[in-house]
Write an enzyme that holds these catalytic residues in place. Sequence first.
Site, PDB file in Angstrom:
ATOM      1  N   LYS A   1     106.962  34.045  48.329  1.00 16.57           N
ATOM      2  CA  LYS A   1     107.921  35.095  48.715  1.00 16.57           C
ATOM      3  C   LYS A   1     109.189  34.951  47.879  1.00 16.57           C
ATOM      4  CE  LYS A   1     106.541  35.411  53.569  1.00 16.57           C
ATOM      5  NZ  LYS A   1     106.054  36.778  53.642  1.00 16.57           N
TER       6      LYS A   1
ATOM      7  N   LYS B   1      95.444  27.883  53.138  1.00 12.86           N
ATOM      8  CA  LYS B   1      95.773  27.056  54.294  1.00 12.86           C
ATOM      9  C   LYS B   1      94.913  27.518  55.473  1.00 12.86           C
ATOM     10  CE  LYS B   1      98.734  29.598  57.164  1.00 12.86           C
ATOM     11  NZ  LYS B   1      99.064  29.551  58.502  1.00 12.86           N
TER      12      LYS B   1
ATOM     13  N   LYS C   1     105.200  33.097  68.978  1.00  8.19           N
ATOM     14  CA  LYS C   1     104.610  34.432  69.043  1.00  8.19           C
ATOM     15  C   LYS C   1     105.189  35.156  70.253  1.00  8.19           C
ATOM     16  CE  LYS C   1     100.236  33.869  66.701  1.00  8.19           C
ATOM     17  NZ  LYS C   1     100.679  34.791  65.647  1.00  8.19           N
TER      18      LYS C   1
ATOM     19  N   GLU D   1     107.820  35.668  65.610  1.00  7.89           N
ATOM     20  CA  GLU D   1     106.880  36.793  65.479  1.00  7.89           C
ATOM     21  C   GLU D   1     106.888  37.585  66.785  1.00  7.89           C
ATOM     22  OE1 GLU D   1     103.178  35.411  62.882  1.00  7.89           O
ATOM     23  OE2 GLU D   1     103.352  34.246  64.710  1.00  7.89           O
TER      24      GLU D   1
ATOM     25  N   ARG E   1      78.372  36.380  52.045  1.00  9.93           N
ATOM     26  CA  ARG E   1      77.052  36.474  52.664  1.00  9.93           C
ATOM     27  C   ARG E   1      76.481  37.892  52.581  1.00  9.93           C
ATOM     28  NH1 ARG E   1      77.441  33.126  57.659  1.00  9.93           N
ATOM     29  NH2 ARG E   1      79.374  34.284  57.708  1.00  9.93           N
TER      30      ARG E   1
ATOM     31  N   ASP F   1      99.523  26.225  62.806  1.00  9.49           N
ATOM     32  CA  ASP F   1      99.525  27.530  62.130  1.00  9.49           C
ATOM     33  C   ASP F   1     100.817  27.748  61.333  1.00  9.49           C
ATOM     34  OD1 ASP F   1      98.360  30.080  61.559  1.00  9.49           O
ATOM     35  OD2 ASP F   1      99.725  30.997  62.994  1.00  9.49           O
TER      36      ASP F   1
ATOM     37  N   HIS G   1     104.372  26.474  56.761  1.00  8.52           N
ATOM     38  CA  HIS G   1     105.513  27.338  56.417  1.00  8.52           C
ATOM     39  C   HIS G   1     106.858  26.714  56.811  1.00  8.52           C
ATOM     40  CE1 HIS G   1     102.391  30.131  55.782  1.00  8.52           C
ATOM     41  NE2 HIS G   1     102.357  30.687  56.967  1.00  8.52           N
TER      42      HIS G   1
HETATM   43  N1  LIG Z   1      93.485  37.057  56.619  1.00  9.81           N
HETATM   44  C1  LIG Z   1      94.708  36.684  56.313  1.00  9.81           C
HETATM   45  O1  LIG Z   1      95.655  37.462  56.349  1.00  9.81           O
HETATM   46  C2  LIG Z   1      94.969  35.263  55.895  1.00  9.81           C
HETATM   47  C3  LIG Z   1      96.294  34.883  55.584  1.00  9.81           C
HETATM   48  C4  LIG Z   1      96.531  33.587  55.138  1.00  9.81           C
HETATM   49  C5  LIG Z   1      95.477  32.703  55.016  1.00  9.81           C
HETATM   50  N2  LIG Z   1      94.200  33.087  55.341  1.00  9.81           N
HETATM   51  C6  LIG Z   1      93.107  32.135  55.176  1.00  9.81           C
HETATM   52  O2  LIG Z   1      92.149  32.705  54.309  1.00  9.81           O
HETATM   53  C7  LIG Z   1      90.855  32.294  54.685  1.00  9.81           C
HETATM   54  C8  LIG Z   1      89.966  33.510  54.880  1.00  9.81           C
HETATM   55  O3  LIG Z   1      90.449  34.264  55.964  1.00  9.81           O
HETATM   56  P1  LIG Z   1      89.886  35.712  56.306  1.00  9.81           P
HETATM   57  O4  LIG Z   1      90.769  36.243  57.370  1.00  9.81           O
HETATM   58  O5  LIG Z   1      89.692  36.520  55.073  1.00  9.81           O
HETATM   59  O6  LIG Z   1      88.427  35.371  56.936  1.00  9.81           O
HETATM   60  P2  LIG Z   1      87.227  36.367  57.233  1.00  9.81           P
HETATM   61  O7  LIG Z   1      87.689  37.774  57.301  1.00  9.81           O
HETATM   62  O8  LIG Z   1      86.491  35.786  58.390  1.00  9.81           O
HETATM   63  O9  LIG Z   1      86.298  36.263  55.934  1.00  9.81           O
HETATM   64  C9  LIG Z   1      85.462  35.153  55.709  1.00  9.81           C
HETATM   65  C10 LIG Z   1      84.635  35.402  54.464  1.00  9.81           C
HETATM   66  O10 LIG Z   1      83.820  34.254  54.234  1.00  9.81           O
HETATM   67  C11 LIG Z   1      82.460  34.665  54.142  1.00  9.81           C
HETATM   68  N3  LIG Z   1      81.637  33.607  54.713  1.00  9.81           N
HETATM   69  C12 LIG Z   1      81.900  32.849  55.809  1.00  9.81           C
HETATM   70  N4  LIG Z   1      80.946  31.939  55.970  1.00  9.81           N
HETATM   71  C13 LIG Z   1      80.053  32.119  54.981  1.00  9.81           C
HETATM   72  C14 LIG Z   1      78.866  31.467  54.592  1.00  9.81           C
HETATM   73  N5  LIG Z   1      78.385  30.432  55.283  1.00  9.81           N
HETATM   74  N6  LIG Z   1      78.228  31.902  53.492  1.00  9.81           N
HETATM   75  C15 LIG Z   1      78.698  32.957  52.779  1.00  9.81           C
HETATM   76  N7  LIG Z   1      79.819  33.611  53.094  1.00  9.81           N
HETATM   77  C16 LIG Z   1      80.492  33.193  54.176  1.00  9.81           C
HETATM   78  C17 LIG Z   1      82.371  35.946  54.921  1.00  9.81           C
HETATM   79  O11 LIG Z   1      81.261  36.653  54.433  1.00  9.81           O
HETATM   80  P3  LIG Z   1      80.509  37.774  55.335  1.00  9.81           P
HETATM   81  O12 LIG Z   1      81.614  38.593  55.948  1.00  9.81           O
HETATM   82  O13 LIG Z   1      79.721  38.543  54.339  1.00  9.81           O
HETATM   83  O14 LIG Z   1      79.732  37.040  56.362  1.00  9.81           O
HETATM   84  C18 LIG Z   1      83.692  36.596  54.553  1.00  9.81           C
HETATM   85  O15 LIG Z   1      83.606  37.165  53.269  1.00  9.81           O
HETATM   86  C19 LIG Z   1      91.022  31.440  55.931  1.00  9.81           C
HETATM   87  O16 LIG Z   1      91.082  30.094  55.528  1.00  9.81           O
HETATM   88  C20 LIG Z   1      92.359  31.860  56.466  1.00  9.81           C
HETATM   89  O17 LIG Z   1      92.985  30.808  57.189  1.00  9.81           O
HETATM   90  C21 LIG Z   1      93.940  34.362  55.777  1.00  9.81           C
END
Ligand SMILES: NC(=O)c1ccc[n+]([C@@H]2O[C@H](COP(=O)([O-])OP(=O)(O)OC[C@H]3O[C@@H](n4cnc5c(N)ncnc54)[C@H](OP(=O)(O)O)[C@@H]3O)[C@@H](O)[C@H]2O)c1
Length: 523
Positions: free
Chosen positions: A214, A180, A372, A248, A71, A267, A272
């Site tokens: 891993k 996931k 946790k 954790e 976005r 989760d 996992h």
């Molecule tokens: N973070 C981790 O360590 C981790 C680990 C394992 C799995 N995951 C999975 O990976 C996925 C992403 O997680 P995250 O932590 O990276 O999430 P996040 O930080 O909230 O990032 C979400 C991203 O999606 C974009 N977005 C959301 N809604 C949008 C829309 N309607 N139009 C355009 N862009 C949109 C946001 O853009 P803007 O910021 O520009 O709004 C941002 O780039 C999730 O499914 C999560 O379960 C994450």
Amino acid sequence: MNARAVLATAPEIRANPLREESVTLKAADPCTFVVFGASGDLTHRKLIPALFRLSKQKLLHPQTAIVGFARREWTNEQFREEMKHAVESAGASPSEWERFAGALFYQSGVFEDHAAFRALGQLLSKVEEERGVPGNRIFHFATPPSEYATLVRNIGAAGLARRALRDDHAVPWSRVIIEKPFGRDLQSARELNALVHTVFAERQVYRIDHYLGKETVQNILVMRFSNGIFEPIWNRQYVDHVQITVAETIGVEERAGYYEQAGAMRDIVQNHLLQLLALVSMEPPAAFDDKAVRDEKVKVMRALRRIAGEDLSMNAVRGQYTRGFIEGTPVPGYREEPGVAADSRTDTYVALKLWVDNWRWEGIPFYVRTGKRLPKQSTEIAIQFRAAPHQLFSRDALAGLEPNALVLRIQPDEGISLRFGAKVPVQGIRIRAVNMDFDYGASFMVDAPDAYETLILDALRGDATLFTRHDEVDQQWAFVDPIIKGWASSDSAEGPALYEAGTWGPTEADALIERDGRKWRKA
Ligand SMILES: NC(=O)c1ccc[n+]([C@@H]2O[C@H](COP(=O)([O-])OP(=O)(O)OC[C@H]3O[C@@H](n4cnc5c(N)ncnc54)[C@H](OP(=O)(O)O)[C@@H]3O)[C@@H](O)[C@H]2O)c1
């Protein structure tokens, strides 16, 4: 020169390390790697560093382009600047960064907007032409799961993906990597699968469970199936029970919005923990390919006895942490965390007693737990063996003996220990439990690749062995759904059992295993 350095200078590409021939396979095709959610946490912390490291090791084809979509209204330059911070920890020299940055492009837009997808399509065509990419595309959904359906629909509507009729490797290919959680229950997972399959054939879909990337998780299979000594004892005749722990120390951190909807069951257990269970209990696959390995994992999931109704209270415990201490520091209770409801019933801890109803494991319980704010971060699998059939030694001599256990430490302190009794060096016979240890770090002296690095490379190469297939996800949800529903039903109005942060979970979880005359290991 370490093993990875040798591989990095070789003209071929390193791939799934489970496959003997994979180290000599030729380079993956050039492609465009499209990251949806390019401004998010996952992209920043995992995806871009992994892609950078692959590029640095020359494992990414030099023509490959990376296109971010989110976005935020960034230009290509702003995207590159942001991503520069992301790769700092990966040690980027100016020339390496310049080369990588030249492959980065950005399209801003909201996922609901068709015009944004048309603009993305134009950008992809332009980039592919400029860089000589033959139309191969990977779409990585690094977005909130609520966006997956919209993304699939709009990729389909904009004609950005090409459905594979027979072969996922035929150029130009399209693939999709989905993070996931895949669905939030059986029904939503099935609906999402059905929708995904309207645009992508199953062989084009790569559902990530990063645990499978891993090294130590993959080593479960290597240890079991490349050695002769373990398989003969890996069954009900020699094994007393199996314990799997995913502990954790962290709390919910900034993820309350997500976690309140998920809990430990969705989760950790649904993905996992069940993956670890499948790898440790599956039958030997006929080959190390995506079909054979995943077929065997699905068979285990099908054999997993469902826990529902009256069985629930005897075989499943959920808990929630209250305030306490982690390493001497006071921490708030779950309900006191920002973004958590004051009367939340979300589970931050789950313990289950499971049965794999098949020939190999009949009658052998698998005790699994995750939580946790436990005292120690630790993921391990312990295979506990039966006692010797006849004891020669006196009760006093045996006082220090513990059950023989093979412990696979997934993280941290990655390695394997075998626990057995040894004679204490004093006069007379006294026996004490000792460990024979294999330590991953000390034995190989190389840093294991990050899970995302491994998995992205596998997806680039079209190797889906370490990704979750649709029927596997389906079976995982089919197992956890009745438990979640049972807990939500009015019969269990009491909610999760409380445990103090910094302890090993609620007393009910101890009772679950102690009823059988066993104890949780000190992980
Ligand atoms: N973070 C981790 O360590 C981790 C680990 C394992 C799995 N995951 C999975 O990976 C996925 C992403 O997680 P995250 O932590 O990276 O999430 P996040 O930080 O909230 O990032 C979400 C991203 O999606 C974009 N977005 C959301 N809604 C949008 C829309 N309607 N139009 C355009 N862009 C949109 C946001 O853009 P803007 O910021 O520009 O709004 C941002 O780039 C999730 O499914 C999560 O379960 C994450």
